[in-house]
Design an enzyme around this catalytic site. Structure first.
Site, PDB file in Angstrom:
ATOM      1  N   ASP A  27      38.891  43.865  39.850  1.00 33.24           N
ATOM      2  CA  ASP A  27      39.209  42.448  39.895  1.00 33.24           C
ATOM      3  C   ASP A  27      40.527  42.130  39.196  1.00 33.24           C
ATOM      4  O   ASP A  27      41.369  41.398  39.728  1.00 33.24           O
ATOM      5  CB  ASP A  27      38.069  41.639  39.261  1.00 33.24           C
ATOM      6  CG  ASP A  27      38.317  40.143  39.359  1.00 33.24           C
ATOM      7  OD1 ASP A  27      37.969  39.551  40.389  1.00 33.24           O
ATOM      8  OD2 ASP A  27      38.884  39.572  38.395  1.00 33.24           O
ATOM      9  N   ALA A  34      38.283  37.627  42.232  1.00 40.31           N
ATOM     10  CA  ALA A  34      38.582  38.455  43.401  1.00 40.31           C
ATOM     11  C   ALA A  34      37.287  39.027  43.977  1.00 40.31           C
ATOM     12  O   ALA A  34      37.063  39.013  45.191  1.00 40.31           O
ATOM     13  CB  ALA A  34      39.551  39.571  43.032  1.00 40.31           C
ATOM     14  N   ASP A  35      36.432  39.547  43.098  1.00 35.13           N
ATOM     15  CA  ASP A  35      35.138  40.074  43.544  1.00 35.13           C
ATOM     16  C   ASP A  35      34.279  38.988  44.182  1.00 35.13           C
ATOM     17  O   ASP A  35      33.700  39.187  45.261  1.00 35.13           O
ATOM     18  CB  ASP A  35      34.383  40.676  42.356  1.00 35.13           C
ATOM     19  CG  ASP A  35      34.905  42.035  41.964  1.00 35.13           C
ATOM     20  OD1 ASP A  35      34.606  43.012  42.659  1.00 35.13           O
ATOM     21  OD2 ASP A  35      35.624  42.128  40.960  1.00 35.13           O
ATOM     22  N   MET A  36      34.169  37.863  43.510  1.00 35.22           N
ATOM     23  CA  MET A  36      33.330  36.769  44.021  1.00 35.22           C
ATOM     24  C   MET A  36      33.833  36.297  45.379  1.00 35.22           C
ATOM     25  O   MET A  36      33.053  36.109  46.332  1.00 35.22           O
ATOM     26  CB  MET A  36      33.343  35.601  43.036  1.00 35.22           C
ATOM     27  CG  MET A  36      32.688  35.881  41.711  1.00 35.22           C
ATOM     28  SD  MET A  36      30.900  35.766  41.789  1.00 35.22           S
ATOM     29  CE  MET A  36      30.688  34.010  42.038  1.00 35.22           C
ATOM     30  N   GLY A  59      33.179  38.792  48.088  1.00 35.14           N
ATOM     31  CA  GLY A  59      31.763  38.772  48.440  1.00 35.14           C
ATOM     32  C   GLY A  59      31.413  37.600  49.338  1.00 35.14           C
ATOM     33  O   GLY A  59      30.643  37.739  50.301  1.00 35.14           O
TER      34      GLY A  59
END
Length: 399
Positions: A142, A170-172, A175
């Protein structure tokens, strides 16, 4: 009515946050999500802490409700056979192994898997995508995505260092986009009968956060600078502090709101009549003269006094809440934004609700974040393995 995805099975071979969060969203809509984890240690996020509660990582608890956990070693021949049988039952397969070469060695690359199961929706999540990037195959993190996508460059105080957003955005975001793409691919399958390959990347998803800032550069050649809590295009739009030293935010997005604010502050003559402050463009140009005068005025009364006055005048403003305050505020409670699910170790596992509000097929919260391998026996029984076969697989360390 049954949950909208209740007839679908998702096999999730991911860890950390982007993939697990994507799979959890699908689980919230009713999908049967089987989380495939390595033996002994499971998802890396199980060890991310403190804090831990009853031995479970609070980080892991945030992104893994509505799933069943199966442990296996897919480098073991029998474990690989089991994974193959499981994928054969799936509608969606989510994986976050970034190396295409490694996937090909294991027969888990998209071409091989989709050739066997043409109705499958195969979603790969990685730092840069499996294909068409000079950095394909590199690990994704991230903080790297935030840095490389330009977001950190204009985040922070004007005279300070570039700043990482403290949640893994970035991850969220990846997803969420992955879940959106999977739903679109499933809808396309209803028309074509065929699945497809989704190549999701943290960098690509993080780049969307540039939004208007990216447009400013692409269309006007204007590069952003750091503004702290201020706004480059709206003034006043910032943090202010009352006489009680409590901070609040204020957003004056129109000239009509500005006139209302000057009236509330009893500053019609001092501020409202000044031509240089009459328009938003003027206020931007003269922000260095305007903002200290506003701060001086707000410092004369407690924050609660101003917030009450601003609410009465219908001027956008809010107290800066703590995390406990936000999670227990009347809005969060009234809209049931905290999910509570019975958990075998914790008693109750709490998490933040899915924000999608649907009148007929709302999200459902059926299962707590699973214990490592909690459902291995049940899932293998569903694959027609006998108790003796399951026991033999355990002895051979395949599961």
């Amino acid at each position: 009515m049954q949950p909208v995805l209740d007839s679908l099975r998702v096999v999730e071979l991911t860890e950390a946050l982007a993939g697990p969060y994507c799979a959890m969203l699908l689980g919230d809509f009713g999908a049967d999500v089987i989380k495939v984890e390595r033996r002994i240690t499971g998802d890396h996020a199980r060890g991310w802490g403190p804090p831990f509660v009853s031995g479970e990582s609070a980080y892991f608890l945030a992104a893994n409700r509505n799933k069943r956990s199966l442990t296996l070693d897919y480098d073991h021949p029998r474990g690989r056979e089991l994974l193959e049988k499981l994928i054969a039952t799936a509608d969606v397969f989510i994986i976050n192994q970034p190396s295409l070469a490694s996937l090909r060695t294991r027969g888990l690359d998209p071409e091989t898997v989709l050739a066997r199961y043409p109705r499958l929706v195969y979603c790969a999540i990685s730092g840069y995508g499996l294909r068409s990037s000079p950095k394909a195959g590199s690990a994704g993190y991230d903080i790297i995505a935030q840095a490389e996508a330009g977001v950190m460059s204009f985040t922070g105080e004007p005279q300070g260092e570039p700043m990482r957003y403290p949640v893994a955005i970035a991850d969220m975001t990846c997803g969420i986009y992955a879940a959106m793409g999977i739903l679109a691919a499933l809808f396309a399958r209803e028309k074509t009968g065929c699945g497809q390959f989704l190549d999701m990347a943290l960098f690509d998803s993080q780049l969307t956060w540039l939004a208007n800032v990216g447009s400013n550069w692409l269309n006007c050649g204007e590069e952003p600078q750091r503004w702290g809590n201020a706004h480059p295009s709206i003034v006043p739009y910032d943090v202010f502090t009352g006489s009680d030293r409590r901070s609040f935010v204020l957003g004056v997005g129109t000239d009509a709101l500005w006139m209302r604010l000057t009236s509330l502050l009893e500053q019609e003559a001092a501020l409202g009549s000044e031509a240089r402050f009459a328009t938003n463009a003027g206020r931007i140009e003269h922000r260095r003269e305007l903002l200290p005068r506003l701060r001086e005025k707000f410092a004369q009364q407690p924050a609660t006094f101003w917030l009450d006055k601003l609410a009465e005048a219908r001027i956008p403003a809010a107290a800066i809440q703590s995390v406990p305050g936000a999670l227990s505020c009347p809005h969060a409670l009234e809209r049931a934004l905290i999910v509570e699910i019975d958990h075998p170790l914790l008693g109750v596992a709490r998490s933040i609700a899915n924000p999608v509000r649907m009148s007929e097929t709302p999200p459902v919260y059926r299962l707590p974040p699973p214990l490592l391998g909690e459902h291995t026996g049940v899932i293998l029984t569903e694959l027609d393995l006998s108790p003796a076969q399951v026991a033999e697989l355990r002895r051979k360390l395949a599961i």
